[in-house]
Design an enzyme around this catalytic site. Sequence first.
Site, short mmCIF file in Angstrom:
data_model
loop_
_atom_site.label_atom_id
_atom_site.label_comp_id
_atom_site.label_asym_id
_atom_site.label_seq_id
_atom_site.Cartn_x
_atom_site.Cartn_y
_atom_site.Cartn_z
N GLU A 197 25.42 -29.92 5.40
CA GLU A 197 26.17 -29.88 4.15
C GLU A 197 26.59 -28.44 3.80
OE1 GLU A 197 27.76 -31.86 2.48
OE2 GLU A 197 28.02 -30.91 0.54
N ARG A 210 43.46 -33.87 -6.28
CA ARG A 210 43.35 -34.80 -5.16
C ARG A 210 43.87 -34.17 -3.86
NH1 ARG A 210 43.18 -40.28 -6.90
NH2 ARG A 210 44.31 -40.93 -5.05
N LYS A 261 40.83 -35.11 -2.31
CA LYS A 261 39.58 -35.53 -2.96
C LYS A 261 39.22 -36.94 -2.56
CE LYS A 261 36.13 -34.98 -5.77
NZ LYS A 261 35.03 -34.16 -5.22
N CYS A 270 47.76 -38.54 -1.77
CA CYS A 270 48.87 -38.66 -2.74
C CYS A 270 48.34 -39.16 -4.07
CB CYS A 270 49.89 -39.67 -2.25
SG CYS A 270 50.56 -39.32 -0.64
N ASN A 302 51.84 -44.33 -2.57
CA ASN A 302 50.64 -43.77 -1.95
C ASN A 302 50.17 -44.78 -0.91
OD1 ASN A 302 48.14 -42.75 -1.33
ND2 ASN A 302 47.24 -43.06 -3.36
N GLY A 303 49.99 -44.33 0.35
CA GLY A 303 49.58 -45.26 1.40
C GLY A 303 50.45 -45.06 2.63
N TRP A 352 50.92 -35.88 -0.07
CA TRP A 352 50.09 -35.29 0.98
C TRP A 352 50.66 -35.83 2.28
CZ3 TRP A 352 46.14 -36.64 4.58
CH2 TRP A 352 45.25 -35.61 4.88
N LYS A 403 30.50 -27.29 3.36
CA LYS A 403 31.03 -26.61 2.16
C LYS A 403 31.76 -25.35 2.55
CE LYS A 403 30.97 -29.09 -0.17
NZ LYS A 403 30.43 -30.37 -0.10
N HIS A 442 19.68 -25.45 23.71
CA HIS A 442 20.36 -26.42 24.59
C HIS A 442 21.88 -26.18 24.62
CE1 HIS A 442 16.63 -28.50 25.11
NE2 HIS A 442 16.46 -28.53 23.79
N GLU A 471 35.10 -26.03 4.49
CA GLU A 471 36.22 -26.65 3.78
C GLU A 471 36.87 -25.74 2.75
OE1 GLU A 471 35.33 -30.44 1.98
OE2 GLU A 471 33.48 -29.73 1.12
O1 M6R Z 1 34.55 -40.11 -1.98
P1 M6R Z 1 33.63 -40.11 -0.78
O2 M6R Z 1 32.25 -39.71 -1.12
O3 M6R Z 1 33.69 -41.39 0.00
O4 M6R Z 1 34.24 -38.98 0.15
C1 M6R Z 1 33.73 -38.74 1.42
C2 M6R Z 1 34.27 -37.45 1.99
O5 M6R Z 1 35.66 -37.50 2.10
C3 M6R Z 1 33.89 -36.25 1.12
O6 M6R Z 1 32.52 -36.15 0.95
C4 M6R Z 1 34.42 -34.95 1.75
O7 M6R Z 1 33.71 -34.66 2.92
C5 M6R Z 1 34.36 -33.81 0.76
N1 M6R Z 1 35.49 -32.96 0.95
C6 M6R Z 1 33.12 -33.01 0.85
O8 M6R Z 1 33.11 -31.89 0.04
#
Ligand code: M6R
Length: 612
Positions: A485, A28, A607, A2, A104-105, A78, A489, A508, A492
């Site tokens: 990584e 966000r 975000k 949020c 937010n929370g 959110w 990417k 395995h 997501e």
């Molecule tokens: O702000 P942060 O680096 O703590 O965030 C950690 C993860 O939420 C963040 O890296 C998330 O995995 C991203 N969506 C990756 O692209």
Amino acid sequence: MCGIVGYVSDSGLEVEDLIWGLKKLEYRGYDSAGIAYNSDHSIKYLKKSGKISEIEKALVEQNILKESFYSGIAHTRWATHGVVSETNSHPHLDCKKEIAVIHNGIIENFQELRNYLEKRGHMFTSQTDSEVIAHLIEDNYKADIFEAVLKSLKELKGTYAIAVIHKDRPDEIVAARKGSPLVISHSKNMGMLASDVTPLLKYSKEMNFLNDGEIAVIFPGNYKIYDLKGNLIDRKSISISWDETLAEKSGYPHFMLKEIFEQPNSLKSVLVGRLVDSEPKVKEIESLEDFVKNRMKKIYVVACGTSYHAGLTTKYFTNKYSDIDFEIEVASEFRYMNPPIDDKTLVLAISQSGETIDTLEGVRKSKEKEAYILTISNVVGSTIPRESDAVLYLNTGPEIGVAATKTYTAQIALLYTLVSQIIYWKNGKSKEIEDILKHLKDMPKVYDEILNKTNGHMMDLVKKYKDFKDMMYIGRRFGYPAALEGALKLKEISYINAIAYQAGELKHGPIALLDETFPVFAIVPSGNLREKMISNIMEVKARGAKVIALTPENDKQTKNICDDFINIPDLPDCLIPLVVAPITQLFAYYIALEKNLDPDKPRNLAKSVTVE
Ligand code: M6R
């Protein structure tokens, strides 16, 4: 997660300004949005499921986009408690529609409060936890909105950043924070607040980040901060150097692509003054020297998602170039563990946003155990840096795309420099490390080349792979975090089921998945593990799966056995995660485009993950 924003002014803000602020928070992640503002001594509000453009459309239809207001608040939701719907969207109002609240929370005792308030005659309209805040404030209201909010906060359990307006106080917004980020600021005629600085930078660069347990009253041109006992807090603001234009797309179709292409510069910015003539000189942590030399027995990384991958890469680096004990755990596990840390442990908290709740709780746990906490973050003044003993900022400028790109590569560059500094302090200088640092210094140039060479090629390559439902990334040693990584990417932003394995683990179990429907992305640098990777590729090919290999230009043998390949520079293995990152980022980006998805705003993701 949020997002909240609020403006109060004595010189005619228009509803359109609120929408502008709201759009700055879009990145966000959200599923619905709403606004409320004080106009003609009444609270007007509008909420919609879906995009902010839905609200904008309704405002245009009602001819009120240009309507002026004194105080206004806006929210991107959110969903956590209650489905995505107009009624569950914020702002929430009290029964008389005189008070509007955005939140937010998560309010943990909302059911208990709701039962209590319903018994007292309050009528609820939503399924959310947040609505109780509006009714609670109404219940406590006796002609002073600040006092009513203050009293209500004492009854709330859970986390919140809230902003509240009352129809009779058009000249103020009351805001408070516990566990969810909130920043306040003012210009000559305005007062303002938001979840992060992006909707405020246009008006001011002076920011005051609220701490947990603080409440603020924001007026046109001023604000006051209090603790929950009502004592005034005198805290100076922090100057933010980010330019508002940095948060714009600068001609790129998406923030993600812009941020991928910013990497040559962000790698320069993160290293400037810290890596001088291939010498690590991280001055901001000189105070750490004594701790490292005389006390430190272990480094422990706590992080989530991409930041975790940067930490894992650093573990391999530290392990290759020193005998320093180095452990790492994802923060969502760490916070519930009994981690083997003490006052001789250096905890590295890695968080781009500086607000990730799991990492924050990991930091708090580490504090209880008296570890020394050093945070790596990109957001000046965010919560995790403020709760740490020391902080190193990435200096990459704001990262707006939900998928971390430039902050990831900056994290690795900074962590390598930092760890090299620590190894020098502990064990003295090393020629081997010096060579790596020389390459690291050249990385901005290397990135220019990789990006220029790969971008065009990638647009064609993705056409071949966009329709697959699954994909596997494999690598060995430094290739493994790079694979993790790359897969993160892709999943997501393209929603392809992308998984990553150490190539040696294939036999395995994971190899059972492979056939012609399951392509494999193989990271094959030169060096002692190249032959092993080639054997793994042969195993994969024997199951009918297509292989895309990332190889140095001269590796003809690998190229001959693979379906597709992308050249990577032939550099020492610890730099592989850095050279692979822009390639896997571009691959994920263009796949998302081919699938008509918005890479900046992937579904269900935020975000900054400020709830558990
Ligand atoms: O702000 P942060 O680096 O703590 O965030 C950690 C993860 O939420 C963040 O890296 C998330 O995995 C991203 N969506 C990756 O692209």
